[in-house]
Design an enzyme around this catalytic site. Structure first.
Site, PDB file in Angstrom:
ATOM      1  N   ALA A 135       0.724  -1.160  -0.179  1.00 35.56           N
ATOM      2  CA  ALA A 135      -0.081  -0.165  -0.364  1.00 35.56           C
ATOM      3  C   ALA A 135       0.927   1.659   0.304  1.00 35.56           C
ATOM      4  O   ALA A 135       2.134   1.033  -0.160  1.00 35.56           O
ATOM      5  CB  ALA A 135      -0.822   0.593   1.427  1.00 35.56           C
ATOM      6  N   GLY A 144       0.482  -4.751   1.254  1.00 39.12           N
ATOM      7  CA  GLY A 144      -1.042  -4.636   0.108  1.00 39.12           C
ATOM      8  C   GLY A 144      -0.601  -5.297  -1.294  1.00 39.12           C
ATOM      9  O   GLY A 144      -1.419  -6.115  -2.016  1.00 39.12           O
ATOM     10  N   GLU A 187      -0.365  -9.222  -0.765  1.00 41.58           N
ATOM     11  CA  GLU A 187      -2.145  -9.874  -0.854  1.00 41.58           C
ATOM     12  C   GLU A 187      -3.051  -9.481  -1.749  1.00 41.58           C
ATOM     13  O   GLU A 187      -3.622 -10.583  -2.138  1.00 41.58           O
ATOM     14  CB  GLU A 187      -1.927  -8.722   0.548  1.00 41.58           C
ATOM     15  CG  GLU A 187      -1.685  -8.393   2.112  1.00 41.58           C
ATOM     16  CD  GLU A 187      -2.121  -7.494   2.441  1.00 41.58           C
ATOM     17  OE1 GLU A 187      -2.972  -7.761   3.863  1.00 41.58           O
ATOM     18  OE2 GLU A 187      -1.625  -6.903   3.165  1.00 41.58           O
ATOM     19  N   GLU A 223       4.465  -5.773   7.053  1.00 43.61           N
ATOM     20  CA  GLU A 223       3.781  -4.514   7.628  1.00 43.61           C
ATOM     21  C   GLU A 223       4.548  -4.014   9.040  1.00 43.61           C
ATOM     22  O   GLU A 223       4.535  -2.967   9.726  1.00 43.61           O
ATOM     23  CB  GLU A 223       2.422  -4.931   8.077  1.00 43.61           C
ATOM     24  CG  GLU A 223       1.447  -4.471   6.537  1.00 43.61           C
ATOM     25  CD  GLU A 223       1.547  -5.552   5.390  1.00 43.61           C
ATOM     26  OE1 GLU A 223       2.499  -6.531   5.503  1.00 43.61           O
ATOM     27  OE2 GLU A 223       1.056  -5.680   4.791  1.00 43.61           O
TER      28      GLU A 223
HETATM   29  N1  CO8 Z   1       4.570   3.130  -0.240  1.00 46.26           N
HETATM   30  C1  CO8 Z   1       5.004   4.425  -1.199  1.00 46.26           C
HETATM   31  N2  CO8 Z   1       6.434   4.175  -1.612  1.00 46.26           N
HETATM   32  C2  CO8 Z   1       6.432   3.372  -2.317  1.00 46.26           C
HETATM   33  C3  CO8 Z   1       6.462   2.284  -1.578  1.00 46.26           C
HETATM   34  C4  CO8 Z   1       4.962   2.523  -1.060  1.00 46.26           C
HETATM   35  N3  CO8 Z   1       4.955   1.228  -0.212  1.00 46.26           N
HETATM   36  N4  CO8 Z   1       7.802   1.124  -1.881  1.00 46.26           N
HETATM   37  C5  CO8 Z   1       8.024   2.055  -2.366  1.00 46.26           C
HETATM   38  N5  CO8 Z   1       7.406   3.510  -3.082  1.00 46.26           N
HETATM   39  C6  CO8 Z   1       8.928   4.367  -3.609  1.00 46.26           C
HETATM   40  C7  CO8 Z   1       9.730   4.983  -2.175  1.00 46.26           C
HETATM   41  O1  CO8 Z   1       9.992   5.844  -1.439  1.00 46.26           O
HETATM   42  C8  CO8 Z   1      10.528   5.370  -3.515  1.00 46.26           C
HETATM   43  O2  CO8 Z   1      10.275   6.753  -4.212  1.00 46.26           O
HETATM   44  P1  CO8 Z   1      11.306   8.020  -4.034  1.00 46.26           P
HETATM   45  O3  CO8 Z   1      12.215   7.796  -4.988  1.00 46.26           O
HETATM   46  O4  CO8 Z   1      10.230   9.098  -4.572  1.00 46.26           O
HETATM   47  O5  CO8 Z   1      12.215   8.030  -2.563  1.00 46.26           O
HETATM   48  C9  CO8 Z   1      10.589   4.751  -4.947  1.00 46.26           C
HETATM   49  O6  CO8 Z   1       9.168   3.657  -4.659  1.00 46.26           O
HETATM   50  C10 CO8 Z   1      11.686   3.466  -5.216  1.00 46.26           C
HETATM   51  O7  CO8 Z   1      12.152   2.955  -3.797  1.00 46.26           O
HETATM   52  P2  CO8 Z   1      13.005   2.825  -3.455  1.00 46.26           P
HETATM   53  O8  CO8 Z   1      13.915   4.299  -3.452  1.00 46.26           O
HETATM   54  O9  CO8 Z   1      12.688   2.152  -1.744  1.00 46.26           O
HETATM   55  O10 CO8 Z   1      13.466   1.316  -4.308  1.00 46.26           O
HETATM   56  P3  CO8 Z   1      14.585   0.304  -3.516  1.00 46.26           P
HETATM   57  O11 CO8 Z   1      15.233  -0.881  -4.853  1.00 46.26           O
HETATM   58  O12 CO8 Z   1      15.784   1.042  -2.211  1.00 46.26           O
HETATM   59  O13 CO8 Z   1      13.598  -0.634  -2.650  1.00 46.26           O
HETATM   60  C11 CO8 Z   1      12.206  -1.921  -1.787  1.00 46.26           C
HETATM   61  C12 CO8 Z   1      12.557  -1.388  -3.023  1.00 46.26           C
HETATM   62  C13 CO8 Z   1      12.404  -2.867  -0.561  1.00 46.26           C
HETATM   63  C14 CO8 Z   1      10.328  -2.412  -2.725  1.00 46.26           C
HETATM   64  C15 CO8 Z   1      11.492  -0.654  -0.595  1.00 46.26           C
HETATM   65  O14 CO8 Z   1      11.101   0.138  -1.895  1.00 46.26           O
HETATM   66  C16 CO8 Z   1      10.195  -1.151  -0.265  1.00 46.26           C
HETATM   67  O15 CO8 Z   1      10.775  -1.693   1.115  1.00 46.26           O
HETATM   68  N6  CO8 Z   1       9.227  -0.171   0.387  1.00 46.26           N
HETATM   69  C17 CO8 Z   1       8.027  -0.785   1.068  1.00 46.26           C
HETATM   70  C18 CO8 Z   1       7.644  -1.702   1.131  1.00 46.26           C
HETATM   71  C19 CO8 Z   1       6.057  -1.575   1.857  1.00 46.26           C
HETATM   72  O16 CO8 Z   1       6.977  -1.911   3.884  1.00 46.26           O
HETATM   73  N7  CO8 Z   1       5.176  -2.389   1.687  1.00 46.26           N
HETATM   74  C20 CO8 Z   1       4.096  -2.693   2.342  1.00 46.26           C
HETATM   75  C21 CO8 Z   1       3.077  -1.535   3.185  1.00 46.26           C
HETATM   76  S1  CO8 Z   1       2.082  -1.133   4.147  1.00 46.26           S
HETATM   77  C22 CO8 Z   1       0.894  -2.151   3.024  1.00 46.26           C
HETATM   78  O17 CO8 Z   1       1.049  -2.906   2.637  1.00 46.26           O
HETATM   79  C23 CO8 Z   1      -0.057  -2.275   4.199  1.00 46.26           C
HETATM   80  C24 CO8 Z   1      -1.394  -2.895   3.123  1.00 46.26           C
HETATM   81  C25 CO8 Z   1      -2.966  -3.055   3.950  1.00 46.26           C
HETATM   82  C26 CO8 Z   1      -2.996  -1.610   3.821  1.00 46.26           C
HETATM   83  C27 CO8 Z   1      -4.769  -1.097   4.426  1.00 46.26           C
HETATM   84  C28 CO8 Z   1      -5.370   0.141   3.860  1.00 46.26           C
HETATM   85  C29 CO8 Z   1      -5.481   0.970   5.116  1.00 46.26           C
END
Ligand code: CO8
Length: 257
Positions: free
Chosen positions: A67, A112, A115, A135
């Site tokens: 998400a 998400g 999921e 998460e």
């Molecule tokens: N949300 C928003 N932006 C994101 C997300 C995300 N989940 N994942 C990546 N991005 C963005 C980064 O912020 C970055 O943006 P910017 O260039 O502006 O800094 C861009 O995408 C590229 O990402 P990275 O620079 O981090 O890329 P890397 O290759 O270094 O890393 C990863 C890739 C490992 C995938 C890393 O981006 C990461 O860990 N992402 C987050 C993963 C995560 O924690 N996901 C879970 C999110 S919470 C969730 O999903 C809850 C679901 C239920 C929701 C219910 C609704 C209410």
């Protein structure tokens, strides 16, 4: 209908949906989930007679990295509950679809995003795919059905280990666990998914729809979905979640209480 975050095309009478927010690793914002809901509502009648659906991510790096964390940070407890509930409705629609839906996982499928893949009937992943429910590393829990679907697929023991550790696993291990059915070289996950749908739909279409319905068991999980969205919405307001999400934005390790 025109979609902002979904790029759709048809191949061999199969609808290919590409999640389209490549700059954000296809992170699911509320609008994208609403578009998926609209599309799967329309697919209920399957007026166009599609044989199946493949969902994949745009670009080569991610199916969907979760998400949208920046959007999550703006939500109060009521909004979070409603957005999680909308997600449950949308992902249930996918699971209830009367034609096969396959997630073609290209790269990261996290939170998400994973999921969403778990709500599909079958998962195909490329060799570089990594997936998981991170998460808890943000001070949260899954909120789009992961606490219900992952244990059903791999059993409670392994599911709680993966969710509590927030660990990402590779495609080959995901296949060993039964999450993923096929692992392909990068770039071939959509073609493999099409092949699987063709194999599944070469017999009577009436049988396919009934098999998908007969094997559906999410109704039993309604209490679990409700518990998940209540817990998610409350946790989102916690100090640990604020620290976890801020640490992600600031690209540092969180310090949890
Ligand atoms: N949300 C928003 N932006 C994101 C997300 C995300 N989940 N994942 C990546 N991005 C963005 C980064 O912020 C970055 O943006 P910017 O260039 O502006 O800094 C861009 O995408 C590229 O990402 P990275 O620079 O981090 O890329 P890397 O290759 O270094 O890393 C990863 C890739 C490992 C995938 C890393 O981006 C990461 O860990 N992402 C987050 C993963 C995560 O924690 N996901 C879970 C999110 S919470 C969730 O999903 C809850 C679901 C239920 C929701 C219910 C609704 C209410």
């Amino acid at each position: 209908m025109e979609y902002k975050y979904l790029d759709n095309r048809i191949e061999s009478n199969i609808l290919i949906i590409r999640l389209s927010r490549e700059d954000h690793l296809n992170a699911l914002n509320h609008e994208m989930v609403a578009e998926l809901r609209q599309l799967f509502e329309e697919l209920k009648s399957n007026e166009k007679g599609y044989k199946g659906v493949v969902i994949t991510g745009s670009g080569s790096k991610a199916f969907a990295a979760g998400a949208d964390i920046k959007e999550l940070m703006t939500l109060n407890v009521d909004d979070a509950y409603m957005i999680s509930k909308d997600g449950h409705t949308t992902f249930n629609l996918i699971e209830e679809c009367s034609i096969p839906v396959i997630a073609a996982i290209n790269g990261y499928a996290l939170g998400g995003g994973f999921e969403l893949a778990l709500a599909c009937h079958i998962r195909v992943a490329d060799t570089v795919a990594q997936m998981g429910l991170p998460e808890s590393t943000l001070g949260l829990i899954p909120g789009y059905g992961g606490t219900q679907r992952l244990p059903r697929i791999i059993g409670r023991a392994k599911a709680i280990e993966l969710m509590c550790s927030g660990e990402m696993i590779h495609a080959t291990y995901a296949k060993e666990l039964g999450i993923v059915s096929y692992v392909t070289t990068p770039g071939f996950e959509v073609q493999k998914s099409i092949e699987v749908i063709k194999k599944m739909t070469k017999n009577a279409p009436t049988s396919v729809g009934k098999i998908l319905k007969a094997t559906l068991d999410h109704e039993q999980a309604e209490d679990g979905f409700r518990y998940e969205r209540e817990a998610f919405a409350k946790l989102l307001q916690s100090d640990n979640a604020k620290e976890g999400m801020t640490a992600f934005i600031e690209k540092r390790k969180p310090e949890f209480e």
